[in-house]
Each structure stands twice: as structure tokens, then as C-alpha cells.
Design a protein around this motif. Structure first.
Motif, PDB file in Angstrom:
ATOM      1  N   ILE A  63       2.193   4.364   9.979  1.00  0.00           N
ATOM      2  CA  ILE A  63       1.312   3.230   9.815  1.00  0.00           C
ATOM      3  C   ILE A  63       0.252   3.155  10.845  1.00  0.00           C
ATOM      4  N   GLY A  64       0.283   4.103  11.817  1.00  0.00           N
ATOM      5  CA  GLY A  64      -0.683   4.346  12.863  1.00  0.00           C
ATOM      6  C   GLY A  64      -1.956   4.729  12.274  1.00  0.00           C
ATOM      7  N   VAL A  65      -2.311   4.920  10.825  1.00  0.00           N
ATOM      8  CA  VAL A  65      -3.542   5.150  10.212  1.00  0.00           C
ATOM      9  C   VAL A  65      -4.470   3.843  10.169  1.00  0.00           C
ATOM     10  N   THR A  66      -3.972   2.702  10.502  1.00  0.00           N
ATOM     11  CA  THR A  66      -4.669   1.306  10.450  1.00  0.00           C
ATOM     12  C   THR A  66      -6.179   1.576  11.016  1.00  0.00           C
ATOM     13  N   PRO A  67      -6.027   1.633  12.471  1.00  0.00           N
ATOM     14  CA  PRO A  67      -7.383   1.606  13.060  1.00  0.00           C
ATOM     15  C   PRO A  67      -8.350   2.736  12.391  1.00  0.00           C
TER      16      PRO A  67
ATOM     17  N   ALA B  81      -2.525  -4.176   8.066  1.00  0.00           N
ATOM     18  CA  ALA B  81      -1.352  -3.625   7.177  1.00  0.00           C
ATOM     19  C   ALA B  81      -0.141  -3.497   8.327  1.00  0.00           C
ATOM     20  N   TYR B  82       1.038  -3.696   7.648  1.00  0.00           N
ATOM     21  CA  TYR B  82       2.098  -3.609   8.570  1.00  0.00           C
ATOM     22  C   TYR B  82       3.226  -3.090   7.708  1.00  0.00           C
TER      23      TYR B  82
ATOM     24  N   VAL C 151       0.823  -0.955  -0.023  1.00  0.00           N
ATOM     25  CA  VAL C 151       0.039   0.021  -0.021  1.00  0.00           C
ATOM     26  C   VAL C 151       0.874   1.271   0.004  1.00  0.00           C
ATOM     27  N   THR C 152       2.301   1.177   0.295  1.00  0.00           N
ATOM     28  CA  THR C 152       3.002   2.094   0.164  1.00  0.00           C
ATOM     29  C   THR C 152       4.361   1.451  -0.121  1.00  0.00           C
ATOM     30  N   PRO C 153       5.487   2.101  -0.359  1.00  0.00           N
ATOM     31  CA  PRO C 153       6.816   1.441  -0.994  1.00  0.00           C
ATOM     32  C   PRO C 153       7.196   0.748   0.423  1.00  0.00           C
ATOM     33  N   THR C 154       6.780   0.913   1.656  1.00  0.00           N
ATOM     34  CA  THR C 154       7.397   0.271   2.960  1.00  0.00           C
ATOM     35  C   THR C 154       6.250  -0.547   3.566  1.00  0.00           C
ATOM     36  N   ALA C 155       4.999  -0.515   3.302  1.00  0.00           N
ATOM     37  CA  ALA C 155       3.946  -1.110   4.003  1.00  0.00           C
ATOM     38  C   ALA C 155       3.016  -2.109   3.195  1.00  0.00           C
TER      39      ALA C 155
ATOM     40  N   ARG D 157      -5.186   6.090   0.642  1.00  0.00           N
ATOM     41  CA  ARG D 157      -5.590   7.416   0.290  1.00  0.00           C
ATOM     42  C   ARG D 157      -7.130   7.271  -0.279  1.00  0.00           C
ATOM     43  N   ASP D 158      -7.197   6.456  -1.366  1.00  0.00           N
ATOM     44  CA  ASP D 158      -8.335   6.299  -1.931  1.00  0.00           C
ATOM     45  C   ASP D 158      -9.746   5.909  -0.916  1.00  0.00           C
ATOM     46  N   GLU D 159      -9.311   4.950   0.176  1.00  0.00           N
ATOM     47  CA  GLU D 159     -10.315   4.622   0.925  1.00  0.00           C
ATOM     48  C   GLU D 159     -10.758   5.657   1.806  1.00  0.00           C
TER      49      GLU D 159
END
Ligand SMILES: Cc1cc2nc3c(=O)[nH]c(=O)nc-3n(C[C@H](O)[C@H](O)[C@H](O)COP(=O)(O)OP(=O)(O)OC[C@H]3O[C@@H](n4cnc5c(N)ncnc54)[C@H](O)[C@@H]3O)c2cc1C
Length: 275
Positions: free
Chosen positions: A159-163, A109-110, A53-57, A195-197
Motif C-alpha cells: 500500500i506504500g504505492v499511494t504517495p 487508499a487504505y 482497488v485490490t481485494p484488501t485495499a 495499475r492502469d493509472e
């Protein structure tokens, strides 16, 4: 389990006149009872898809087998047994990205914490192929939005965006209108995951990245490359004192940003220990 062990340990029951039960056996019986409960509630996840979902996640999409119950914002503990685990072991907590409404699909996601020295766990997780099955030891956490319609401020550190994805998707899926502002801090524009979601939920979003993200949705603004601190946050969210603030991400980033949130109505943190 406590009642079973307490009663059996305190009561010298003679077993067939051969021996008395005693504390050790009471503990053993207690654990067998707990195991039966765990078996009954056990949940397995079948890996369906893996996506950067990103270059590192990476995002992992699973199909849940068994009854999963969680609230948006909660995390699960994923057991990935592997050969020669390092000191950190075979289990990790991950906030659930998908909403309860998406079940039996479940996503996490990690971030690859360290390309050079990843933990044995992250190496094993990276090697997992679609079809692999993992055990979830449970779902927990109190990083839950307050009931009612109080305004909310969500601060996602990397990555704290997950919750927050889970919470916003659930609001959307259940048609709930809520006054939410999302402040999303990432090292650079390419590290803005989901982003899109997030844009599809229509939530007012302010992103703090070094470089300007391209094609920002109408209700998104860029923090002009500024570093997020109390001052820039107050400028970005003028009514911060009326909002319940939630911040999630690597502990160091939370420590940096938490002072900026002192003015919020309440503050709830979700520190991703391990980074
Ligand atoms: C409530 C909660 C929710 C969470 N949600 C998420 C989430 O949604 N997404 C997410 O990515 N993480 C999340 N985490 C963090 C996650 O559980 C891991 O701690 C994190 O991903 C780090 O993984 P890792 O230990 O495998 O280390 P890695 O990611 O491999 O590395 C992280 C750092 O630890 C160092 N390191 C690795 N192994 C060792 C070792 N054996 N000894 C010493 N240092 C080591 C690395 O060098 C690197 O600097 C959450 C944590 C909590 C508590």
C-alpha cells in the motif's frame, strides 16, 4: 502562539485590579489563538465514492471543502470520530493518492490491516457512507521529490504505492518529463493497486509479485517471482547509484528492503506506522 504565551506568562498583568493574568490564563489565551487559526484553516472532506482497488485495499474519493494545500508525496491526518474508539484513537495518517492538480477531488487508499481484528477506526471508516463529512487536521511530510531533473528510484512496498501515484500524476498533469523508475513489491499480482493509472504515466516499472501479472504494459517488467533484495534490485535498476531513492510502505517491508537501497545516491523513507 509561543510568542503570545511567552509574553503573557512572563508579564504579571493586573486585570482590572482583580487578579494577575498568570501562566495558566496565558496558556488558555494561547490555545484560543491557535484554535482561531485552526478554524480559519480547517478543511473538510465529503466522501463521494468508495472502491476496492485490490481485494484488501480500498480507495476513498472525496470532495474537499475549504482550502487544501499539499505537495505530491505528503500525507493528511483524517479524523473519524466514532463511538468507543480503541487505544489507537480517532485519527490516522494517509498519504494522498491524488495530485494537487486534481483538487478539489482528493483521494486516499487504505489497506484493511487485519480482517479479523480491525481497529475501531477502520471499522468506522468502512461504515462511512457517501455524503459523510470528515475533518482533516492538516497535511504534512517531507516525502517530496527533489527539485531539478536528477534521476529518481521509487520503491513501493504494498500500500506504500499511494504517495508515488500522487507524484507521478502531478508530473504528468504538469507535463514534466523526469527519469523515474518504479519498483513495486506486492504479495501477489491481484494486490497491484492503481495499475492502469501508473501505466498511463509511462514510467518504467518493475513489479515483484509471487505470481506473474497478466497483460503487463510494454514498459513494465516482472521480477520473475524473485524476492526483492539488494542483488535483484541492482539487477533491475543497474544505475541505482545515480538515483535518489524513495521507499514507502509498512515499516517491516521498509526494514527488509532498505539495505537494498544503500547504494542509491540518497534515500528517503516513508514508514506507514500502524501495520
Ligand atoms: C506518513 C504515513 C502515511 C501513511 N499512509 C497510509 C496510506 O496511504 N494507506 C494506509 O493504508 N495506511 C497509511 N498509513 C498507516 C495508517 O496511518 C494506519 O496506521 C494504518 O492504516 C493502520 O491502521 P489501524 O491502526 O487503524 O489498524 P488496522 O489497519 O485495523 O490494523 C493494522 C494492524 O494493527 C492491529 N491493530 C489494530 N488496532 C489495534 C489496537 N487498538 N491495538 C493494537 N493493535 C491493533 C491489527 O490487528 C493489525 O495487525 C500511513 C502512516 C503514516 C505514518
Amino acid at each position: 502562539m509561543a510568542v503570545v504565551v511567552g509574553v503573557l506568562a512572563g508579564w504579571p498583568i493586573a486585570v482590572a485590579g482583580l487578579f494577575t493574568l498568570g501562566q495558566e490564563r496565558a496558556l488558555l489565551i494561547g490555545n484560543l489563538v491557535a484554535f482561531a487559526f485552526a478554524l480559519r484553516g480547517s478543511v473538510r472532506l465529503v466522501l463521494e465514492r468508495r472502491e476496492f482497488v485490490t481485494p484488501t485495499a480500498q480507495e476513498l474519493t472525496f470532495r474537499a471543502k475549504g482550502h487544501v494545500r499539499f505537495l505530491p508525496g505528503q500525507y493528511l491526518e483524517l479524523d473519524v470520530p466514532h463511538h468507543r474508539p480503541d487505544a489507537r484513537g480517532t485519527r490516522r495518517e494517509f498519504s494522498i493518492v491524488s495530485a494537487p492538480a486534481d483538487l478539489p477531488t482528493l483521494r486516499i487508499a487504505y489497506k484493511n490491516g487485519d480482517q479479523k481484528h480491525p481497529s475501531s477506526y477502520k471499522r468506522a471508516l468502512a461504515a462511512a457512507e457517501p455524503g459523510a463529512t470528515f475533518a482533516v487536521t492538516g497535511t504534512w511530510g517531507d516525502f517530496i521529490l527533489p527539485r531539478g531533473d536528477h534521476p529518481v528510484l521509487m520503491v513501493a512496498a504494498g500500500i506504500g504505492v499511494t504517495p508515488f501515484v500522487s507524484q507521478l500524476r502531478q508530473l504528468q498533469a504538469t507535463g514534466q518529463q523526469r527519469d523515474v523508475v518504479l519498483v513495486y513489491v506486492a504479495s501477489d499480482a491481484s494486490e497491484l493497486a492503481f495499475r492502469d493509472e501508473l501505466a498511463a504515466t509511462g514510467v518504467r516499472t518493475v513489479v515483484f509479485t509471487r505470481d506473474e501479472p497478466a497483460d503487463l504494459p510494454a514498459h513494465w517488467t516482472w521480477g520473475q517471482g524473485a524476492r526483492l533484495d539488494a542483488e535483484t534490485l541492482e539487477r533491475a535498476v543497474a544505475d541505482i547509484t545515480t538515483r535518489h531513492a524513495f521507499i514507502s510502505g509498512p515499516p517491516r517491508l521498509i526494514a527488509d528492503l532498505a539495505p537494498a537501497l544503500q547504494k542509491a545516491r540518497t534515500l528517503t523513507t516513508d514508514a506507514f506506522a500502524g501495520y
